[in-house]
Design a protein around this motif. Structure first.
Motif, PDB file in Angstrom:
ATOM      1  N   LEU A  25      54.234  36.863  35.977  1.00  0.00           N
ATOM      2  CA  LEU A  25      53.485  38.111  35.882  1.00  0.00           C
ATOM      3  C   LEU A  25      54.422  39.241  36.307  1.00  0.00           C
ATOM      4  CD1 LEU A  25      50.558  38.941  35.182  1.00  0.00           C
ATOM      5  CD2 LEU A  25      50.049  38.787  37.609  1.00  0.00           C
ATOM      6  N   VAL A  50      46.159  42.266  42.248  1.00  0.00           N
ATOM      7  CA  VAL A  50      46.129  42.293  40.790  1.00  0.00           C
ATOM      8  C   VAL A  50      44.853  42.975  40.317  1.00  0.00           C
ATOM      9  CG1 VAL A  50      46.132  40.838  38.723  1.00  0.00           C
ATOM     10  CG2 VAL A  50      47.445  40.144  40.720  1.00  0.00           C
ATOM     11  N   ALA A  52      42.598  43.850  36.691  1.00  0.00           N
ATOM     12  CA  ALA A  52      42.431  43.474  35.283  1.00  0.00           C
ATOM     13  C   ALA A  52      42.455  44.733  34.438  1.00  0.00           C
ATOM     14  CB  ALA A  52      41.109  42.747  35.086  1.00  0.00           C
ATOM     15  N   THR A  56      38.705  43.301  30.024  1.00  0.00           N
ATOM     16  CA  THR A  56      39.199  41.926  30.063  1.00  0.00           C
ATOM     17  C   THR A  56      38.485  41.146  31.142  1.00  0.00           C
ATOM     18  OG1 THR A  56      40.957  42.441  31.616  1.00  0.00           O
ATOM     19  CG2 THR A  56      41.504  42.566  29.274  1.00  0.00           C
ATOM     20  N   PRO A  58      39.160  38.836  34.136  1.00  0.00           N
ATOM     21  CA  PRO A  58      40.295  38.474  34.963  1.00  0.00           C
ATOM     22  C   PRO A  58      40.331  37.010  35.358  1.00  0.00           C
ATOM     23  CG  PRO A  58      38.684  39.603  36.287  1.00  0.00           C
ATOM     24  CD  PRO A  58      38.171  39.607  34.859  1.00  0.00           C
ATOM     25  N   ASP A  66      41.266  34.181  29.346  1.00  0.00           N
ATOM     26  CA  ASP A  66      41.101  34.374  30.777  1.00  0.00           C
ATOM     27  C   ASP A  66      41.597  35.730  31.256  1.00  0.00           C
ATOM     28  OD1 ASP A  66      43.828  34.197  30.784  1.00  0.00           O
ATOM     29  OD2 ASP A  66      43.950  32.556  32.208  1.00  0.00           O
ATOM     30  N   GLY A  67      42.076  36.588  30.335  1.00  0.00           N
ATOM     31  CA  GLY A  67      42.536  37.915  30.720  1.00  0.00           C
ATOM     32  C   GLY A  67      43.929  37.935  31.304  1.00  0.00           C
ATOM     33  N   ALA A  68      44.659  36.808  31.278  1.00  0.00           N
ATOM     34  CA  ALA A  68      45.979  36.743  31.892  1.00  0.00           C
ATOM     35  C   ALA A  68      46.936  37.767  31.312  1.00  0.00           C
ATOM     36  CB  ALA A  68      46.564  35.331  31.752  1.00  0.00           C
ATOM     37  N   GLU A  70      46.318  40.650  30.340  1.00  0.00           N
ATOM     38  CA  GLU A  70      45.939  41.997  30.726  1.00  0.00           C
ATOM     39  C   GLU A  70      45.970  42.223  32.236  1.00  0.00           C
ATOM     40  OE1 GLU A  70      45.470  44.447  28.571  1.00  0.00           O
ATOM     41  OE2 GLU A  70      45.876  43.042  26.953  1.00  0.00           O
ATOM     42  N   ARG A  71      46.285  41.193  33.016  1.00  0.00           N
ATOM     43  CA  ARG A  71      46.363  41.371  34.462  1.00  0.00           C
ATOM     44  C   ARG A  71      47.580  42.224  34.800  1.00  0.00           C
ATOM     45  NH1 ARG A  71      45.616  35.469  36.885  1.00  0.00           N
ATOM     46  NH2 ARG A  71      46.903  34.950  35.108  1.00  0.00           N
ATOM     47  N   ARG A  72      47.425  43.091  35.800  1.00  0.00           N
ATOM     48  CA  ARG A  72      48.495  44.000  36.189  1.00  0.00           C
ATOM     49  C   ARG A  72      48.615  43.984  37.704  1.00  0.00           C
ATOM     50  NH1 ARG A  72      48.418  49.235  37.784  1.00  0.00           N
ATOM     51  NH2 ARG A  72      46.178  49.375  37.428  1.00  0.00           N
TER      52      ARG A  72
END
Length: 81
Positions: A25, A50, A52, A56, A58, A66-68, A70-72
């Protein structure tokens, strides 16, 4: 959430971490600066926060839906015990 520092560029103050499930990530300069660090070495244990992306899920882990993607990461700091 905990992770392991994977890459770090001191010129841009950005890089990436590996989550405990092995998912990489990336983090940007803002996330690094938010943690108050001056340097990060690959292999160091870090604590991350993190967020989301909009619209999305998260979800808890890697995989489709699973929104992976788009995770920030919003914060990177050293893990303390």
């Amino acid at each position: 959430m905990q992770a392991t520092a994977y890459t770090y560029d001191p010129e841009t103050r950005s890089g990436s971490v590996l989550l405990d499930d092995g998912t990489p990530l990336p983090f940007d300069t803002a996330a690094f600066d938010a943690g108050g660090l001056r340097l990060l070495r690959p292999g160091q244990r870090v604590r991350i926060e993190v967020a989301a992306g909009p619209g999305t899920d998260p979800g808890p882990g890697p995989g489709t839906g699973d929104g992976a993607a788009e995770r920030r990461i919003t914060l990177v700091t050293l893990q303390t015990f």
